[in-house]
Motif scaffolding. Structure first.
Motif, PDB file in Angstrom:
ATOM      1  N   UNK A  72       8.692  -3.144  -7.677  1.00 28.84           N
ATOM      2  CA  UNK A  72       8.349  -3.666  -6.346  1.00 28.84           C
ATOM      3  C   UNK A  72       9.363  -3.228  -5.288  1.00 28.84           C
ATOM      4  N   UNK A  73      10.004  -2.092  -5.527  1.00 31.20           N
ATOM      5  CA  UNK A  73      10.796  -1.334  -4.551  1.00 31.20           C
ATOM      6  C   UNK A  73      12.154  -1.963  -4.223  1.00 31.20           C
ATOM      7  N   UNK A  74      12.206  -3.306  -4.016  1.00 34.53           N
ATOM      8  CA  UNK A  74      13.477  -3.999  -3.723  1.00 34.53           C
ATOM      9  C   UNK A  74      14.214  -3.396  -2.531  1.00 34.53           C
ATOM     10  N   UNK A  75      13.478  -3.072  -1.476  1.00 32.94           N
ATOM     11  CA  UNK A  75      14.103  -2.538  -0.269  1.00 32.94           C
ATOM     12  C   UNK A  75      14.550  -3.673   0.644  1.00 32.94           C
ATOM     13  N   UNK A  76      15.508  -3.384   1.511  1.00 29.96           N
ATOM     14  CA  UNK A  76      15.948  -4.345   2.522  1.00 29.96           C
ATOM     15  C   UNK A  76      14.953  -4.311   3.676  1.00 29.96           C
ATOM     16  N   UNK A 103       3.738   1.267 -11.559  1.00 32.23           N
ATOM     17  CA  UNK A 103       2.651   0.347 -11.917  1.00 32.23           C
ATOM     18  C   UNK A 103       2.056  -0.367 -10.715  1.00 32.23           C
ATOM     19  N   UNK A 104       2.762  -0.380  -9.571  1.00 30.20           N
ATOM     20  CA  UNK A 104       2.217  -1.020  -8.368  1.00 30.20           C
ATOM     21  C   UNK A 104       1.498  -0.016  -7.465  1.00 30.20           C
ATOM     22  N   UNK A 147      -1.131   8.258  -5.937  1.00 29.20           N
ATOM     23  CA  UNK A 147       0.269   8.081  -5.549  1.00 29.20           C
ATOM     24  C   UNK A 147       1.170   8.129  -6.783  1.00 29.20           C
ATOM     25  N   UNK A 148       0.703   7.551  -7.885  1.00 27.24           N
ATOM     26  CA  UNK A 148       1.453   7.617  -9.141  1.00 27.24           C
ATOM     27  C   UNK A 148       1.731   9.062  -9.524  1.00 27.24           C
ATOM     28  N   UNK A 149       0.716   9.919  -9.430  1.00 22.16           N
ATOM     29  CA  UNK A 149       0.890  11.331  -9.768  1.00 22.16           C
ATOM     30  C   UNK A 149       1.960  11.984  -8.897  1.00 22.16           C
ATOM     31  N   UNK A 150       1.950  11.675  -7.603  1.00 30.49           N
ATOM     32  CA  UNK A 150       2.916  12.301  -6.703  1.00 30.49           C
ATOM     33  C   UNK A 150       4.337  11.829  -7.004  1.00 30.49           C
ATOM     34  N   UNK A 151       4.498  10.545  -7.367  1.00 26.23           N
ATOM     35  CA  UNK A 151       5.822  10.028  -7.715  1.00 26.23           C
ATOM     36  C   UNK A 151       6.306  10.638  -9.031  1.00 26.23           C
TER      37      UNK A 151
END
Length: 339
Positions: free
Chosen positions: A90-94, A169-170, A175-179
């Motif tokens: 879930x990224x955990x960005x500020x 998984x989110x 988008x999964x393929x690109x990551x």
């Protein structure tokens, strides 16, 4: 590069304990992409958090580059963690910081000079394709863009190891393929060791060199992805693979379809250059059996071509068995489909 020895993790105390990992051993080589797959609750997230001691194991040892992290004091452990990047589901960005400041955050914690931070962040923005988004905030980004920020932030301290906890998984499949392609590019460009936790076999299939299957806190099977994918030994592994390939639905269709007592349904797997050879047609000409292709796919295991056919053979039992023997002798993986 990474070695886990007899790692056990138990939550709680006294009678209210929950085992998460049990006497687990694992070795990961430098520069490889190593996948860990398991169902929810199997212990995979605990495992990856033990590697950088975000979760301290109840017992056992964690070695990275010859250093036992479980023996380090607080200051030495913090220094080591700077060389271990981590990205999250879930990224955990500020949320109140820009893309630029999110990536710069670990460098500022390490008191890196601002001029050096600017150079490094600019390099990473270019690497992950977000040059035009430096001054945006996370709420203005798509899921894939947020994960690219997470990857850039994890790389900011030039780590030797990148830990990925359900990093795709989110995300939607495209988008999964690109990551995954970005992670593969990073691995190849920087020889970065990547440990990837997932519950999706297609993620393992796409970019991993080796895989371990975790179940009830222990590793039940591990090896090169092609070997595990083609010849799964443990029921949990077979479950992941058959669900991915819709094996059970195909089997039902095969058994329900028209066939005679002399018919046999077989799954045949090809790897490497054999995927594109006419091995099947040459073999049945030699043995005289008839066959019908009920389903077929061609894909890749990382960059290695991979094909799979579901075939029904018709003919004399001895001739069918001779066909299977010849296909096996030619390096194909042959599995009789049984209910």
């Amino acid at each position: 590069m990474i070695r886990l020895e007899h790692v056990t993790k138990v939550y709680g105390k006294g009678k209210n304990t929950t085992p998460a990992l049990s006497d687990l051993d694992l070795s990961i080589e430098k520069g490889e992409i190593f996948g860990v797959i398991g169902h929810s609750g199997a212990g995979k997230s605990t495992l990856i958090r033990c590697i950088n001691l975000l979760e301290r194991p109840t017992s056992g040892h964690i070695w990275i580059d010859g250093v036992d992290l479980t023996k380090l004091g607080k200051g030495a452990l913090q220094a080591r963690r700077r060389k271990i990047g981590m990205i999250f589901q879930h990224f955990n960005l500020l949320s109140s910081a820009t893309v630029y400041d999110n990536i710069a955050f670990p460098l500022r914690l390490a008191k890196t000079p601002e001029k050096n931070i600017r150079t490094r962040v600019d390099e990473l923005l270019k690497l992950v394709g977000l040059e035009a988004h430096a001054q945006k905030y996370p709420a203005q980004l798509s899921g894939g863009q947020k994960q690219r920020v997470g990857i850039a932030r994890a790389l900011s301290s030039d780590p030797d190891v990148l830990l990925c906890d359900e990093a795709t998984s989110a995300l939607d499949p495209q988008t999964t393929d690109s990551i995954l392609k970005l992670l593969l590019d990073i691995n190849q460009r920087f020889n970065l060791t990547i440990v990837l936790i997932t519950h999706e076999m297609n993620v393992i299939q796409s970019i991993c060199d080796r895989v371990a299957v975790i179940h009830q806190g222990g590793i039940v099977e591990q090896g090169p992805v092609a070997e595990v994918f083609l010849k799964p030994q443990h029921p949990i592994t077979r479950d992941f693979i058959t669900r991915e390939s819709s094996h059970s639905e195909l089997l039902d269709a095969v058994l329900a379809g028209p066939h005679s007592e002399s018919s046999l349904a077989v799954k045949i797997s090809f790897l490497g250059d054999k995927t594109y050879e006419s091995i099947m047609s040459r073999t049945v000409r030699e043995t005289g059996v008839d066959f019908a292709i009920l389903q077929g796919t061609i894909s890749t295991l990382k960059s290695v071509p991979y094909g799979q056919l579901i075939v029904r053979f018709d003919g004399a039992p001895d001739a069918i068995q001779q066909t299977l023997d010849k296909l096996t002798a030619k390096g194909l993986n042959v599995e009789v489909m049984e209910s």
